[in-house]
Design an enzyme around this catalytic site. Structure first.
Site, short mmCIF file in Angstrom:
data_model
loop_
_atom_site.label_atom_id
_atom_site.label_comp_id
_atom_site.label_asym_id
_atom_site.label_seq_id
_atom_site.Cartn_x
_atom_site.Cartn_y
_atom_site.Cartn_z
N CYS A 195 0.85 -1.19 0.00
CA CYS A 195 0.00 0.00 0.00
C CYS A 195 0.89 1.25 0.00
CB CYS A 195 -0.89 -0.01 1.24
SG CYS A 195 -2.03 1.41 1.31
N HIS B 197 -2.39 -4.34 5.28
CA HIS B 197 -2.12 -3.78 6.60
C HIS B 197 -3.39 -3.30 7.30
CE1 HIS B 197 -2.51 0.63 5.78
NE2 HIS B 197 -2.43 0.19 4.55
N CYS C 157 -6.08 0.63 7.03
CA CYS C 157 -5.81 1.09 5.66
C CYS C 157 -6.82 2.17 5.27
CB CYS C 157 -5.87 -0.08 4.69
SG CYS C 157 -5.52 0.42 2.99
N ARG D 195 3.17 4.40 6.58
CA ARG D 195 3.57 3.62 7.75
C ARG D 195 3.95 2.19 7.40
NH1 ARG D 195 -2.13 4.50 10.45
NH2 ARG D 195 -2.57 3.84 8.30
N ASP E 217 0.54 3.63 1.87
CA ASP E 217 0.55 4.13 3.25
C ASP E 217 1.98 4.34 3.76
OD1 ASP E 217 0.44 4.10 6.21
OD2 ASP E 217 -1.70 3.74 5.87
ZN LIG Z 1 -3.36 1.05 3.01
#
Ligand SMILES: [Zn+2]
Length: 215
Positions: free
Chosen positions: A51, A112, A115, A55, A53
């Site tokens: 992703c 994850h 999300c 993190r 993302d």
């Molecule tokens: Zn995500």
């Protein structure tokens, strides 16, 4: 179109600081590896679909050095079905390159917790010109967990079901199915819990995610 007014010659300060730290710390310790990679080219054994993302960086989670992981990241770590329709397919292009040119041996879809893309889909959130169409790929996974919509763990269920759906979609690509049939490629599903740092891996037979032991 004149781009000049919107391009700043200076990066944000934290990127300069980070680069200098990289030059002083990591680069010297991995200099020979970088030189070798520059001369021979990359030959990673593992590809990750992750992703966007901030993190959930695959290189951080798997403690990978330069040249080790071939990574494509997108909103909600989705794999679309094989669809050679002449349109623009960034994820499919990366899969094609990773599997047919680099010949990676392992292909991991890394999902994850928490999300944002999945949350946006679940809450019918902002869709924009592109996000709505992209996360509509979550439709089949959402339909299969519809009965759990009021459950506390609904989002986790949707995240993990979507991950399984992405793995199924991988097998719609002829070059991936072919590589799997020749035992040249193995597919994996992994799920990272942002809050605890726990990683769990999809067990093929049970269809369950099993937490990886810490040591
Ligand atoms: Zn995500």
């Amino acid at each position: 179109m004149n781009l000049k007014p919107s391009i700043d010659a200076n990066l944000p300060q934290h990127l300069y600081d980070g680069y200098r730290a990289f030059r002083a710390g990591r680069l010297p310790t991995e200099q020979s590896r970088y030189r070798e990679l520059a001369e021979r080219g990359q030959s990673p054994q593992t590809m990750v679909v992750g992703c966007c993302d901030s993190r959930v960086s695959p290189e951080v989670i798997f403690d990978a050095g330069p040249g080790e992981l071939f990574v494509v990241r997108n909103v909600a770590n989705l794999v679309p079905p094989y669809s050679p329709d002449g349109l623009y397919h960034g994820v499919s292009a990366a899969l094609e390159y990773g599997v047919t040119v680099l010949r990676v041996k392992h292909l991991v879809v890394l999902g994850h917790a928490r999300c944002g893309g999945i949350q946006a889909f679940a809450s019918n959130g902002p869709t924009g010109d592109f996000i709505g169409k992209w996360i509509s790929l979550l439709g089949p996974a959402a339909a299969s967990v519809e009965a759990h919509k009021q459950d506390d763990d609904y989002l986790k269920r949707l995240e993990q079901t979507s991950l399984q759906r992405s793995l199924e979609n991988l097998t719609t690509f002829p070059f991936i199915r072919g590589a799997c049939d020749r035992n040249a490629l193995a597919l994996f599903g992994a799920y990272f819990d942002v809050a605890t740092g726990e990683l769990s891996v999809l067990e093929r037979d049970s269809g369950r995610f099993v937490t990886v032991a810490r040591d």
